[in-house]
Scaffold this motif. Structure first.
Motif, PDB file in Angstrom:
ATOM      1  N   UNK A  76       0.822  -1.214   0.000  1.00 37.93           N
ATOM      2  CA  UNK A  76       0.000   0.000   0.000  1.00 37.93           C
ATOM      3  C   UNK A  76       0.856   1.264   0.000  1.00 37.93           C
ATOM      4  N   UNK A  77       0.582   2.086  -0.986  1.00 40.30           N
ATOM      5  CA  UNK A  77       1.208   3.413  -1.090  1.00 40.30           C
ATOM      6  C   UNK A  77       0.165   4.327  -1.665  1.00 40.30           C
ATOM      7  N   UNK A  78       0.119   5.552  -1.248  1.00 41.44           N
ATOM      8  CA  UNK A  78      -0.880   6.480  -1.784  1.00 41.44           C
ATOM      9  C   UNK A  78      -2.260   6.157  -1.239  1.00 41.44           C
ATOM     10  N   UNK A  90      -3.844   4.116  -5.244  1.00 40.49           N
ATOM     11  CA  UNK A  90      -3.322   2.911  -4.589  1.00 40.49           C
ATOM     12  C   UNK A  90      -3.750   1.641  -5.337  1.00 40.49           C
ATOM     13  N   UNK A  91      -2.777   0.944  -5.897  1.00 40.58           N
ATOM     14  CA  UNK A  91      -3.047  -0.362  -6.516  1.00 40.58           C
ATOM     15  C   UNK A  91      -4.135  -0.291  -7.569  1.00 40.58           C
ATOM     16  N   UNK A  92      -3.978   0.603  -8.533  1.00 50.23           N
ATOM     17  CA  UNK A  92      -5.018   0.807  -9.546  1.00 50.23           C
ATOM     18  C   UNK A  92      -4.653   0.097 -10.844  1.00 50.23           C
ATOM     19  N   UNK A  93      -5.608  -0.616 -11.394  1.00 46.34           N
ATOM     20  CA  UNK A  93      -5.545  -1.132 -12.757  1.00 46.34           C
ATOM     21  C   UNK A  93      -6.981  -1.116 -13.264  1.00 46.34           C
ATOM     22  N   UNK A  94      -7.324  -1.981 -14.165  1.00 51.16           N
ATOM     23  CA  UNK A  94      -8.700  -2.020 -14.652  1.00 51.16           C
ATOM     24  C   UNK A  94      -8.828  -3.107 -15.690  1.00 51.16           C
ATOM     25  N   UNK A  95      -9.988  -3.730 -15.698  1.00 54.23           N
ATOM     26  CA  UNK A  95     -10.280  -4.794 -16.659  1.00 54.23           C
ATOM     27  C   UNK A  95     -11.343  -4.256 -17.602  1.00 54.23           C
ATOM     28  N   UNK A  96     -10.920  -3.997 -18.832  1.00 50.92           N
ATOM     29  CA  UNK A  96     -11.840  -3.406 -19.819  1.00 50.92           C
ATOM     30  C   UNK A  96     -12.353  -4.483 -20.759  1.00 50.92           C
ATOM     31  N   UNK A 142      -6.802  -1.335  -5.146  1.00 45.91           N
ATOM     32  CA  UNK A 142      -6.612  -1.746  -3.755  1.00 45.91           C
ATOM     33  C   UNK A 142      -7.661  -1.033  -2.911  1.00 45.91           C
ATOM     34  N   UNK A 143      -8.749  -1.768  -2.625  1.00 46.14           N
ATOM     35  CA  UNK A 143      -9.817  -1.192  -1.793  1.00 46.14           C
ATOM     36  C   UNK A 143      -9.833  -1.848  -0.419  1.00 46.14           C
ATOM     37  N   UNK A 144      -8.687  -2.442  -0.030  1.00 46.57           N
ATOM     38  CA  UNK A 144      -8.584  -3.039   1.298  1.00 46.57           C
ATOM     39  C   UNK A 144      -8.205  -1.941   2.283  1.00 46.57           C
ATOM     40  N   UNK A 145      -9.154  -1.596   3.135  1.00 43.50           N
ATOM     41  CA  UNK A 145      -8.949  -0.536   4.121  1.00 43.50           C
ATOM     42  C   UNK A 145      -8.448   0.745   3.461  1.00 43.50           C
ATOM     43  N   UNK A 146      -8.969   0.993   2.265  1.00 41.59           N
ATOM     44  CA  UNK A 146      -8.623   2.217   1.544  1.00 41.59           C
ATOM     45  C   UNK A 146      -9.880   2.726   0.858  1.00 41.59           C
ATOM     46  N   UNK A 147     -10.177   4.008   1.053  1.00 45.67           N
ATOM     47  CA  UNK A 147     -11.448   4.548   0.531  1.00 45.67           C
ATOM     48  C   UNK A 147     -11.244   5.422  -0.690  1.00 45.67           C
ATOM     49  N   UNK A 198       0.767   1.576 -11.230  1.00 43.86           N
ATOM     50  CA  UNK A 198       1.080   0.750 -10.060  1.00 43.86           C
ATOM     51  C   UNK A 198       1.530  -0.635 -10.498  1.00 43.86           C
ATOM     52  N   UNK A 199       2.425  -1.237  -9.734  1.00 46.02           N
ATOM     53  CA  UNK A 199       2.966  -2.558 -10.095  1.00 46.02           C
ATOM     54  C   UNK A 199       2.007  -3.675  -9.652  1.00 46.02           C
ATOM     55  N   UNK A 200       0.897  -3.722 -10.335  1.00 50.35           N
ATOM     56  CA  UNK A 200      -0.105  -4.754 -10.094  1.00 50.35           C
ATOM     57  C   UNK A 200       0.380  -6.075 -10.666  1.00 50.35           C
TER      58      UNK A 200
END
Ligand code: MG
Length: 270
Positions: free
Chosen positions: A105-107, A112-118, A129-134, A236-238
């Motif tokens: 976790x950073x940012x 924080x931990x952003x990617x996306x499946x299109x 990264x939505x683990x304890x992150x809003x 992010x290095x996902x």
């Protein structure tokens, strides 16, 4: 009372026989269905079924263009700044399995931990990264970006493998014009997404309102009936592994029956 009930039961049974029981036959639709193909499932949900197209098996990026991202130890890792990767093969309606892990976790929020499946290069199911992150709810992991939040948040901590199992139904669009002047003049059928994140339903047959833009409201854009599946480089290095897809029938339109419905064991049919 007991005697009365027994008498009533006897009367009813005799009555049904006496007045003739309803005769049921074996109803058939009259449609000549194709026999469903035999498919061997994987040993676990991570293993591709026998008819799946494997997009990443841990060894190479042959199925993809763009990036390139790093492949090592069976894992695909985003190389920040290299750009998105997209499948060479194009797809319409699919079932897709993918596993991902977010980096330490950073940012905060979208950083924080952003990617996306299109799907079809247009419709983003958020990976974050939505683990304890809003963040904004329709932008957290499991959301259809800026259209609908996940029902719940089943996200795991950074570094833990998480799974997506998704059923995507392609939209049917009426497009007029070509090239730059092409326009969607009618949405005959919207795109639908059902998604399980870590085995938990987060979207159920959600009808997309159009492309999942960052900067404007959703709106359908012209595209072909099949397009690439794309993974987002958001800096992010996902990590990813076990990515496979199965093409699924484009619609559930019922074939026109070749004969009227009938009753298979009705003596009148023999
Ligand atoms: Mg994203």
């Amino acid at each position: 009372m007991k005697r009365f009930c027994l008498a009533l039961l006897t009367f009813c049974t005799l009555g049904a026989t006496a007045f003739g029981q309803q005769q049921y036959y074996d109803y058939r639709t009259g449609i000549d269905w194709n026999e469903p193909a035999v498919v061997t499932s994987g040993e676990t949900p991570a293993n591709a079924p026998s008819d799946a197209i494997v997009l990443f098996d841990g060894t190479n990026l042959d199925a993809w263009e763009g990036g390139p991202w790093d492949v090592a130890d069976g894992v695909l890792t985003v190389k920040p700044g290299s750009g998105d990767i997209a499948t060479k093969q194009k797809f319409g309606s699919v079932q897709l399995h993918l596993e991902f892990a977010t980096p330490p976790a950073e940012g905060e929020g979208q950083a924080r931990g952003n990617s996306g499946l299109f799907f079809m290069n247009h419709y983003e199911l958020q990976i974050l990264d939505s683990f304890e992150s809003k963040t904004y709810f329709d932008g957290q992991c499991g959301s259809l970006y800026k259209q609908f939040p996940p029902y719940v948040n089943p996200c795991k901590a950074p570094g833990q493998w998480q799974t997506y199992d998704v059923i995507f139904t392609r939209p049917i669009l009426k497009i007029e014009g070509e090239g730059e002047s092409a326009k969607v003049t009618e949405v005959i059928r919207p795109a639908y997404i059902t998604a399980l994140l870590n085995g938990v339903v987060v979207q159920n047959h959600f009808a997309l309102a159009g492309d999942t833009f960052y900067h404007v409201p959703p709106k359908y854009q012209p595209h072909a009936d099949k397009e690439s599946i794309r993974l987002q480089d958001h800096g992010n290095r996902m990590q990813f592994r076990n990515i496979w897809v199965r093409e699924i029938p484009d619609s559930n339109v019922t074939p026109v029956p070749r004969r009227l419905p009938y009753y298979a064991d009705d003596p009148a049919n023999q």
